[in-house]
Design a protein around this motif. Structure first.
Motif, PDB file in Angstrom:
ATOM      1  N   LEU A  62       0.827  -1.207   0.000  1.00 38.93           N
ATOM      2  CA  LEU A  62       0.000   0.000   0.000  1.00 38.93           C
ATOM      3  C   LEU A  62       0.863   1.259   0.000  1.00 38.93           C
ATOM      4  CD1 LEU A  62      -2.996  -0.864   2.350  1.00 38.93           C
ATOM      5  CD2 LEU A  62      -3.077  -0.314  -0.069  1.00 38.93           C
ATOM      6  N   ALA A  66       1.911   1.662  -3.461  1.00 42.43           N
ATOM      7  CA  ALA A  66       0.784   2.086  -4.303  1.00 42.43           C
ATOM      8  C   ALA A  66       0.531   3.582  -4.200  1.00 42.43           C
ATOM      9  CB  ALA A  66      -0.475   1.312  -3.916  1.00 42.43           C
ATOM     10  N   LYS A  67       0.863   4.170  -3.046  1.00 40.87           N
ATOM     11  CA  LYS A  67       0.643   5.607  -2.864  1.00 40.87           C
ATOM     12  C   LYS A  67       1.760   6.445  -3.483  1.00 40.87           C
ATOM     13  CE  LYS A  67      -2.043   5.051   1.386  1.00 40.87           C
ATOM     14  NZ  LYS A  67      -3.308   5.478   0.827  1.00 40.87           N
ATOM     15  N   TYR A 101      -7.738   4.931  -5.580  1.00 35.54           N
ATOM     16  CA  TYR A 101      -8.132   3.988  -4.534  1.00 35.54           C
ATOM     17  C   TYR A 101      -8.489   2.633  -5.131  1.00 35.54           C
ATOM     18  CZ  TYR A 101      -9.773   2.316  -0.085  1.00 35.54           C
ATOM     19  OH  TYR A 101      -9.898   1.586   1.067  1.00 35.54           O
ATOM     20  N   GLU A 121      -5.339   0.844  -5.501  1.00 32.39           N
ATOM     21  CA  GLU A 121      -4.909   0.284  -4.220  1.00 32.39           C
ATOM     22  C   GLU A 121      -5.692  -0.990  -3.891  1.00 32.39           C
ATOM     23  OE1 GLU A 121      -5.032   3.194  -1.124  1.00 32.39           O
ATOM     24  OE2 GLU A 121      -3.952   4.687  -2.296  1.00 32.39           O
ATOM     25  N   SER A 122      -6.994  -0.982  -4.194  1.00 31.52           N
ATOM     26  CA  SER A 122      -7.822  -2.171  -3.938  1.00 31.52           C
ATOM     27  C   SER A 122      -7.350  -3.342  -4.788  1.00 31.52           C
ATOM     28  CB  SER A 122      -9.295  -1.866  -4.230  1.00 31.52           C
ATOM     29  OG  SER A 122      -9.801  -0.922  -3.317  1.00 31.52           O
ATOM     30  N   ARG A 159      -4.298  -4.763  -3.265  1.00 30.77           N
ATOM     31  CA  ARG A 159      -4.655  -5.589  -2.110  1.00 30.77           C
ATOM     32  C   ARG A 159      -5.221  -6.938  -2.542  1.00 30.77           C
ATOM     33  NH1 ARG A 159      -8.290  -2.723   2.134  1.00 30.77           N
ATOM     34  NH2 ARG A 159      -7.571  -4.488   3.386  1.00 30.77           N
ATOM     35  N   LYS A 161      -7.560   2.626   4.579  1.00 28.70           N
ATOM     36  CA  LYS A 161      -7.295   3.997   4.111  1.00 28.70           C
ATOM     37  C   LYS A 161      -6.202   4.667   4.914  1.00 28.70           C
ATOM     38  CE  LYS A 161     -10.380   6.949   3.082  1.00 28.70           C
ATOM     39  NZ  LYS A 161      -9.684   7.382   1.882  1.00 28.70           N
TER      40      LYS A 161
END
Length: 497
Positions: free
Chosen positions: A30, A33-34, A173, A176-177, A180, A495
């Motif tokens: 994550l 990913a950011k 987002y 990001e999902s 995951r 989040k």
């Protein structure tokens, strides 16, 4: 240090580098990913268009300076002896203008006219100057009255810019999902690998036991061959899962190029805790009867699109309207033209400025311009544009509303069903485990053949693998839900990471 020692050091360093590769955890992915990566860069680039168009329109309503110069030279002859011919004319103009989003154009400028010449009668004219200060206004009285077009276009572009910013957040987002989902697929693969490793070890022990039993004349050659075959079968299943893991790592490297060249390994994870969070989240979703619009940015986007649609409808309705403009100009004029004698007249720039201060030569002009479109094509085009706008925006709005509503409704049903499936699968595994232990006893007592025991082992294996697959389906379903309702308050929504 000789060459051999250097080579040994290099090999040692390379072995350390390959041993200590990148450890994959949900939080580490994550964080990646950011940060900057190709996928997010593409997302951001795709939403820059509306920002550029909004800034371009804003620039259109900014201040604009302009300047001009014109020179004329002539050797023409006058047809009337006393009529002057200005053989040299220099004209300068400097101004600032501004268009507003309310259909008004403001223009402030100054101009200078300097000319020299003569006449056939013998008169000379030198540096006659005319200086003008001018303030002009142009008002749209109908088509763009009070910014019916300009202001609506301006507001629409900035609303579309805000909409694209929201969509960029949604897309980021969603990325990001997906990261995951890939992570939990790797975890599921690892759980299957652990099961298969245990079964592979069991198969080896059973094959070794069968060899001993044959030596004791308790088992025959066929039984030994079957258990040895099972070892190869389990090894093949294990290798297949390892290949699947490498393909998942390949997908991970494609998402994050900075992982290339590193040995990837799965870090520690707490599957029970994570699945408890998933079930808690699904239970909360199931108890939320109304669609939680406050937890999604899609609802904000539909509100923006409704505003844009209404404004665009007003703009389209003006397509075949008449255009009525009113222009008003206020002037102050200064003239420098002094007769030095009956045959010589001279002026200067300073003299024209003094004349503005000393004499009132102010002027005003006003005018109206009307443009009336006619013909059937204009009217039919306007109608088509209005219908196109209506359908286009309705399609986008309805699609988003349906996505939000169906996501909530379907996830409620899907998670409930999948939870029941897992319950039944776990019960099935429990009963198969009880049966397998009993079958193992009976096999050791030579009451059943080896293939019956192997069939029960395969049945339990498939049941355990099905439990993992269904758990992964629930995880993916919740992650898809959180990709839409990214503000939903539940422990599995990461989040804060």
């Amino acid at each position: 240090m000789n060459i051999r020692q250097r080579s040994l050091v290099l090999i040692f360093v390379m072995s350390i580098t390959s041993t200590y590769g990148a450890e994959i955890t949900e939080s580490s992915l994550l964080k990646l990913a950011k940060k900057s990566n190709p996928t997010l860069a593409e997302i951001e680039a795709s939403f820059l268009d509306s920002s550029v168009r909004a800034d371009e329109l804003s620039d259109k309503f900014g201040y604009e300076a302009y300047a001009g110069y014109n020179n004329e030279q002539t050797k023409e002859k006058s047809t009337i002896s006393f009529q002057p011919i200005f053989r040299s004319v220099n004209q300068y103009k400097l101004g600032v203008r501004k268009s507003t989003k309310y259909g008004v154009l403001i223009d402030l400028n100054t101009s200078i006219d300097a000319r020299s010449g003569d006449s056939e009668s013998g008169s000379d004219y030198k540096d006659l100057h005319t200086t003008i200060y001018e303030l002009g206004f142009q008002f749209d009285l109908w088509k763009d009255f009070m910014g019916r077009i300009s202001k609506n276009q301006f507001d629409n572009l900035y609303d579309l810019k805000a909409k694209d910013e929201l969509q960029k957040e949604i897309s980021a987002y969603a990325f990001e999902s997906n990261v995951r989902k890939l992570y939990w697929t790797i975890v599921a693969n690892n759980e299957k690998l652990e099961i298969m490793k245990r079964l592979n070890k069991t198969a080896k022990n059973q094959a070794a036991d069968a060899v001993k039993r044959k030596r004791s004349s308790v088992a025959d050659k066929a039984e030994v061959a079957r258990f040895k075959s099972l070892v190869h079968q389990r090894k093949g299943q294990l290798l297949s899962l390892e290949y699947e893991r490498e393909m998942l790592f390949k997908n991970l490297r494609e998402l994050f190029p900075n992982l290339n060249g590193q040995e990837l390994k799965l870090g520690k994870y707490n599957l029970n805790k994570a699945f408890f969070e998933v079930l808690s989240c699904s239970a909360k979703i199931e108890s939320t009867k109304e669609v939680p619009f406050e937890s999604t940015k899609y609802d904000d986007i539909t509100k923006i699109l409704n505003r844009v649609k209404n404004r665009q409808g007003k703009i389209d309705s003006t397509y075949d309207d008449l255009d009525l403009k009113f222009a008003l100009t206020l002037k102050k004029v200064g003239v420098s033209s002094y007769a030095k004698s009956t045959s010589y007249t001279e002026g200067s720039y300073q003299g024209s400025l003094d004349d503005i201060d000393e004499n009132d030569r102010s002027a005003m002009s006003a005018g109206i311009m009307l443009t009336v479109p006619f013909g059937e094509s204009k009217g039919s085009t306007a109608t088509i544009k209005e219908k196109l706008t209506e359908k286009r925006f309705e399609a986008s709005i309805d699609s988003m509303d349906a996505k939000v509503s169906s996501s909530h409704t379907q996830v409620q049903k899907s998670v409930k069903l999948l939870s029941q499936v897992i319950k039944e699968q776990k019960s099935n595994s429990t009963q198969l485990d009880i049966r397998l232990k009993e079958m193992n006893k009976q096999y050791r007592q030579a009451r059943i053949p080896e293939y019956v025991l192997i069939q029960d082992q395969d049945a339990l294996l498939q049941s355990d693998l099905n439990v993992i697959d269904t758990q992964l389906m629930i995880v993916n379903t919740i992650l898809d839900y959180l990709a839409v309702f990214n503000e939903y308050d539940c422990a599995f929504n990461r989040k804060s990471l």
